[in-house]
Design a protein around this motif. Structure first.
Motif, PDB file in Angstrom:
ATOM      1  N   ASN A   7       0.691  -1.129   0.286  1.00  0.00           N
ATOM      2  CA  ASN A   7      -0.360   0.144   0.239  1.00  0.00           C
ATOM      3  C   ASN A   7       0.704   1.634  -0.042  1.00  0.00           C
ATOM      4  OD1 ASN A   7      -2.332   2.135   0.099  1.00  0.00           O
ATOM      5  ND2 ASN A   7      -2.228   1.769   2.249  1.00  0.00           N
ATOM      6  N   PRO A   8       1.623   1.811  -1.160  1.00  0.00           N
ATOM      7  CA  PRO A   8       2.456   2.556  -1.277  1.00  0.00           C
ATOM      8  C   PRO A   8       1.650   3.997  -1.276  1.00  0.00           C
ATOM      9  CG  PRO A   8       1.999   1.911  -3.114  1.00  0.00           C
ATOM     10  CD  PRO A   8       1.397   0.786  -2.686  1.00  0.00           C
ATOM     11  N   PRO A   9       2.803   5.198  -0.033  1.00  0.00           N
ATOM     12  CA  PRO A   9       2.298   6.101  -1.087  1.00  0.00           C
ATOM     13  C   PRO A   9       1.597   7.035  -1.990  1.00  0.00           C
ATOM     14  CG  PRO A   9       4.315   6.171   0.712  1.00  0.00           C
ATOM     15  CD  PRO A   9       3.961   4.705   0.128  1.00  0.00           C
ATOM     16  N   ALA A  10       1.062   8.086  -2.193  1.00  0.00           N
ATOM     17  CA  ALA A  10       0.172   8.435  -3.520  1.00  0.00           C
ATOM     18  C   ALA A  10       1.456   9.219  -4.542  1.00  0.00           C
ATOM     19  CB  ALA A  10      -1.043   9.109  -2.857  1.00  0.00           C
ATOM     20  N   ALA A  11       2.106   9.274  -3.698  1.00  0.00           N
ATOM     21  CA  ALA A  11       3.455  10.518  -4.454  1.00  0.00           C
ATOM     22  C   ALA A  11       4.281   8.832  -5.803  1.00  0.00           C
ATOM     23  CB  ALA A  11       4.120  10.480  -3.154  1.00  0.00           C
ATOM     24  N   SER A  12       4.619   8.293  -4.500  1.00  0.00           N
ATOM     25  CA  SER A  12       5.293   6.826  -5.009  1.00  0.00           C
ATOM     26  C   SER A  12       4.766   6.235  -5.849  1.00  0.00           C
ATOM     27  CB  SER A  12       5.537   5.915  -3.843  1.00  0.00           C
ATOM     28  OG  SER A  12       6.248   6.253  -2.634  1.00  0.00           O
ATOM     29  N   GLU A  13       3.931   6.217  -6.436  1.00  0.00           N
ATOM     30  CA  GLU A  13       2.746   5.863  -7.737  1.00  0.00           C
ATOM     31  C   GLU A  13       2.882   6.511  -8.464  1.00  0.00           C
ATOM     32  OE1 GLU A  13      -1.426   3.015  -6.602  1.00  0.00           O
ATOM     33  OE2 GLU A  13      -1.370   4.386  -4.955  1.00  0.00           O
ATOM     34  N   GLN A  14       2.401   7.592  -7.989  1.00  0.00           N
ATOM     35  CA  GLN A  14       2.893   9.081  -9.344  1.00  0.00           C
ATOM     36  C   GLN A  14       4.191   9.142  -9.694  1.00  0.00           C
ATOM     37  OE1 GLN A  14       1.528  12.365  -7.542  1.00  0.00           O
ATOM     38  NE2 GLN A  14       2.057  13.715 -10.264  1.00  0.00           N
ATOM     39  N   LEU A  15       5.107   8.728  -8.880  1.00  0.00           N
ATOM     40  CA  LEU A  15       6.585   8.614  -9.665  1.00  0.00           C
ATOM     41  C   LEU A  15       6.951   7.366 -10.596  1.00  0.00           C
ATOM     42  CD1 LEU A  15       9.761   9.622  -9.036  1.00  0.00           C
ATOM     43  CD2 LEU A  15       9.449   8.106  -6.711  1.00  0.00           C
ATOM     44  N   PHE A  16       5.903   6.682  -9.585  1.00  0.00           N
ATOM     45  CA  PHE A  16       5.960   5.186 -11.244  1.00  0.00           C
ATOM     46  C   PHE A  16       5.156   5.537 -12.098  1.00  0.00           C
ATOM     47  CE2 PHE A  16       3.979   1.444 -12.548  1.00  0.00           C
ATOM     48  CZ  PHE A  16       5.131   0.629 -13.034  1.00  0.00           C
ATOM     49  N   TYR A  17       4.123   5.394 -12.220  1.00  0.00           N
ATOM     50  CA  TYR A  17       3.178   6.423 -13.800  1.00  0.00           C
ATOM     51  C   TYR A  17       4.478   7.488 -14.495  1.00  0.00           C
ATOM     52  CZ  TYR A  17      -0.396   4.307 -11.026  1.00  0.00           C
ATOM     53  OH  TYR A  17      -0.856   2.814 -11.186  1.00  0.00           O
ATOM     54  N   GLU A  18       4.530   8.321 -13.642  1.00  0.00           N
ATOM     55  CA  GLU A  18       5.636   9.345 -14.399  1.00  0.00           C
ATOM     56  C   GLU A  18       6.633   9.010 -15.249  1.00  0.00           C
ATOM     57  OE1 GLU A  18       6.095  12.894 -11.825  1.00  0.00           O
ATOM     58  OE2 GLU A  18       4.468  13.658 -12.087  1.00  0.00           O
ATOM     59  N   ALA A  19       7.255   8.174 -13.995  1.00  0.00           N
ATOM     60  CA  ALA A  19       8.645   7.175 -14.413  1.00  0.00           C
ATOM     61  C   ALA A  19       8.649   6.307 -15.718  1.00  0.00           C
ATOM     62  CB  ALA A  19       9.323   6.691 -13.742  1.00  0.00           C
ATOM     63  N   ALA A  20       6.956   5.750 -15.266  1.00  0.00           N
ATOM     64  CA  ALA A  20       6.771   5.198 -16.649  1.00  0.00           C
ATOM     65  C   ALA A  20       7.103   5.299 -18.075  1.00  0.00           C
ATOM     66  CB  ALA A  20       5.810   3.631 -16.322  1.00  0.00           C
ATOM     67  N   ALA A  21       6.362   6.764 -17.587  1.00  0.00           N
ATOM     68  CA  ALA A  21       5.239   7.575 -19.281  1.00  0.00           C
ATOM     69  C   ALA A  21       7.131   7.858 -19.823  1.00  0.00           C
ATOM     70  CB  ALA A  21       4.824   8.436 -19.002  1.00  0.00           C
ATOM     71  N   ARG A  22       7.825   8.429 -18.632  1.00  0.00           N
ATOM     72  CA  ARG A  22       9.474   9.422 -19.835  1.00  0.00           C
ATOM     73  C   ARG A  22       9.930   8.361 -20.061  1.00  0.00           C
ATOM     74  NH1 ARG A  22      11.241  12.646 -14.551  1.00  0.00           N
ATOM     75  NH2 ARG A  22      13.189  12.883 -16.625  1.00  0.00           N
ATOM     76  N   LEU A  23       9.834   7.146 -19.949  1.00  0.00           N
ATOM     77  CA  LEU A  23      10.900   6.008 -20.681  1.00  0.00           C
ATOM     78  C   LEU A  23      10.591   5.633 -21.579  1.00  0.00           C
ATOM     79  CD1 LEU A  23      11.868   4.207 -16.842  1.00  0.00           C
ATOM     80  CD2 LEU A  23      13.370   5.652 -17.780  1.00  0.00           C
ATOM     81  N   THR A  24       8.877   5.600 -21.341  1.00  0.00           N
ATOM     82  CA  THR A  24       8.275   4.846 -22.526  1.00  0.00           C
ATOM     83  C   THR A  24       8.263   5.692 -24.098  1.00  0.00           C
ATOM     84  OG1 THR A  24       6.316   4.836 -21.790  1.00  0.00           O
ATOM     85  CG2 THR A  24       7.827   3.159 -21.793  1.00  0.00           C
ATOM     86  N   SER A  25       8.556   6.996 -23.300  1.00  0.00           N
ATOM     87  CA  SER A  25       8.965   8.323 -24.602  1.00  0.00           C
ATOM     88  C   SER A  25       9.461   7.789 -25.827  1.00  0.00           C
ATOM     89  CB  SER A  25       8.673   9.634 -23.978  1.00  0.00           C
ATOM     90  OG  SER A  25       9.441  10.275 -24.804  1.00  0.00           O
ATOM     91  N   GLY A  26       8.312   8.239 -27.126  1.00  0.00           N
ATOM     92  CA  GLY A  26       9.373   7.448 -28.495  1.00  0.00           C
ATOM     93  C   GLY A  26       8.916   6.553 -28.622  1.00  0.00           C
ATOM     94  N   GLY A  27       8.341   5.362 -27.803  1.00  0.00           N
ATOM     95  CA  GLY A  27       8.097   3.965 -28.523  1.00  0.00           C
ATOM     96  C   GLY A  27       9.044   2.733 -27.761  1.00  0.00           C
ATOM     97  N   ARG A  28       9.719   3.614 -27.532  1.00  0.00           N
ATOM     98  CA  ARG A  28      10.683   2.802 -26.350  1.00  0.00           C
ATOM     99  C   ARG A  28       9.648   0.938 -25.436  1.00  0.00           C
ATOM    100  NH1 ARG A  28      13.520   5.656 -23.785  1.00  0.00           N
ATOM    101  NH2 ARG A  28      14.574   5.980 -25.162  1.00  0.00           N
ATOM    102  N   PRO A  29       9.909   0.578 -25.648  1.00  0.00           N
ATOM    103  CA  PRO A  29       8.678  -0.505 -24.598  1.00  0.00           C
ATOM    104  C   PRO A  29       9.605  -0.669 -23.213  1.00  0.00           C
ATOM    105  CG  PRO A  29       8.784  -1.775 -26.935  1.00  0.00           C
ATOM    106  CD  PRO A  29       9.943  -0.724 -26.373  1.00  0.00           C
ATOM    107  N   LEU A  30       8.649  -1.176 -22.560  1.00  0.00           N
ATOM    108  CA  LEU A  30       9.103  -1.355 -20.989  1.00  0.00           C
ATOM    109  C   LEU A  30       8.343  -1.998 -20.734  1.00  0.00           C
ATOM    110  CD1 LEU A  30       9.989  -0.245 -17.743  1.00  0.00           C
ATOM    111  CD2 LEU A  30       7.678   1.524 -18.040  1.00  0.00           C
ATOM    112  N   VAL A  31       8.830  -3.453 -19.860  1.00  0.00           N
ATOM    113  CA  VAL A  31       8.008  -4.401 -19.031  1.00  0.00           C
ATOM    114  C   VAL A  31       8.712  -4.528 -17.712  1.00  0.00           C
ATOM    115  CG1 VAL A  31       8.232  -6.814 -19.697  1.00  0.00           C
ATOM    116  CG2 VAL A  31       8.366  -5.497 -21.272  1.00  0.00           C
TER     117      VAL A  31
END
Length: 393
Positions: free
Chosen positions: A54-78
């Motif tokens: 049950n992580p803090p909301a700030a941690s979940e937001q950081l993960f979603y932001e990280a996923a979006a930035r890392l896959t920018s330009g079509g790079r896959p993330l698993v």
């Protein structure tokens, strides 16, 4: 195909109540720089996205932001779930992010992940196995079995799943595996929450033999290679999460591999994160204050052991903590106290009474404050839990 292997982010983790959020944000910034600079085709995140179910909301937001930035330009993330993660929480947003190139695997499945690399046109097949707890495997392994029998049964079940996941490997695809497990022979630290009972839930390296050219592992926080088929590595954690990791260089792993070829790897060392250091002072409080005045390890979190001939007061402790916010533990060591503590096992006197008598003797009869006794008991318990020299778990 160029692949980046990372894991054990533990978003939301603290160090004795100190937030690591800013450091984790710096890690994400650095990770984005790395994948862009090295033109990474695929990112593998090997579990423990969060530090709790049950992580803090700030941690979940950081993960979603990280996923979006890392896959920018079509790079896959698993991403796979680790033993700290709630698997359904990790994979809950899959329908929203799959088109972005983000694959989230929460629970063990027999279906491999297929990835198309936009830059090279190559196809990767990934035998992705999230943390396979007994419950997640859906099979009662414990029963009345002994530890060795249990370990072998667990390894066999993991091996069967890996074989199923690797059934679509071909000579024309980049064949990868990823899991969050403890592989026999890996070096632990005490910041990893155990995922085995008495060593029973360890996996023999042979269980990972599914034809993968590279196997990306998570759970152990020290970057290391494990013997076995192909190349098997733990990427380690991006930050030091306990003082058992003091002095470790943190990194992510960069892999280059072509279909049918041997992989090569490079550790990319990270700049982010406050160091965790251990200070051991034999010169008393004055030596510690000299180190502080000199700015020694100015940005670090500090585990301080200090040898003293006289009892340390609460004022001394408070002054030290005010002198440097990074001081996490203060463990006074008294030569006479060390000898007397060794005799506790032969004495019926409670440890708090032993400390009270010691304090009175050192201060000419003064009575220690209740808060000082409580602090001593906490420090004694921390010391008892410390691993022996040379051990990490």
């Amino acid at each position: 195909m160029r692949i980046l292997h990372t894991g054990d982010w533990h978003l939301g983790r603290t160090l004795e109540g100190r937030s690591r959020q800013k450091e984790q944000e710096q890690f994400i910034d650095e990770l984005v720089e790395i994948v862009d600079f090295h033109k990474v085709d695929l990112i593998l995140m090997a579990g423990d996205v969060y530090d709790s179910v049950n992580p803090p909301a700030a941690s979940e937001q950081l993960f979603y932001e990280a996923a979006a930035r890392l896959t920018s330009g079509g790079r896959p993330l698993v991403v796979i779930a680790g033993n700290h993660d709630q698997p359904e929480r990790v994979s809950s947003v899959s329908p929203l992010v799959l088109r972005q190139g983000i694959t989230l695997v929460g629970l063990p499945t027999s279906e491999p992940v297929t990835i198309h690399a936009a830059r090279t046109g190559e196809i990767a097949k990934i035998a992705a196995l999230p943390y396979p707890s007994e419950a997640r495997l859906g099979e009662l392994l414990a029963g009345d079995s002994g530890e060795e029998e249990l370990r072998l049964a667990y390894s066999a079940r993991v091996g069967k799943l890996m074989q199923l996941l690797g059934r679509e490997f071909t000579p024309k695809t980049v064949n990868l595996a990823m899991s969050h497990i403890y592989v026999l022979g890996g070096v632990e630290s005490d910041s990893e929450r155990p995922i085995q009972v008495g060593g029973a839930y360890t996996v023999d390296p042979s269980a990972l033999a599914c034809g993968a050219q590279y196997t990306a592992l998570g759970h152990l926080h020290r970057a290391q290679r494990v013997k076995g088929e192909g190349m098997i590595r733990y990427s380690g954690s991006p930050l030091a999460y306990s003082f058992s990791e003091a002095g470790q260089a943190k990194s992510v792993t960069l892999i280059d591999v072509a279909p049918g070829g041997e992989p090569t790897f490079e550790e990319i060392y990270l700049r982010c994160g406050r160091p965790l250091v251990r200070w051991s002072s034999t010169g008393g409080l004055q030596e510690v204050y000299t180190w502080l005045d000199e700015g020694r390890d100015a940005s670090a979190f500090i585990d301080l052991e200090i040898r003293l001939s006289e009892a340390m007061s609460m004022n001394d402790i408070q002054r030290l903590r005010k002198s440097r916010e990074g001081i996490i533990h203060i463990r006074p060591i008294y030569p006479q106290m060390e000898m007397e503590l060794e005799q506790i096992s032969r004495s019926r006197m409670p440890v708090q009474e032993l400390f009270r008598k010691f304090y009175q003797r050192q201060t000419g009869g003064a009575e220690p404050e209740d808060s000082l006794i409580e602090l001593f008991l906490q420090l004694t318990e921390e010391e008892r839990r410390q691993p022996e020299e040379g051990e990490e778990n």
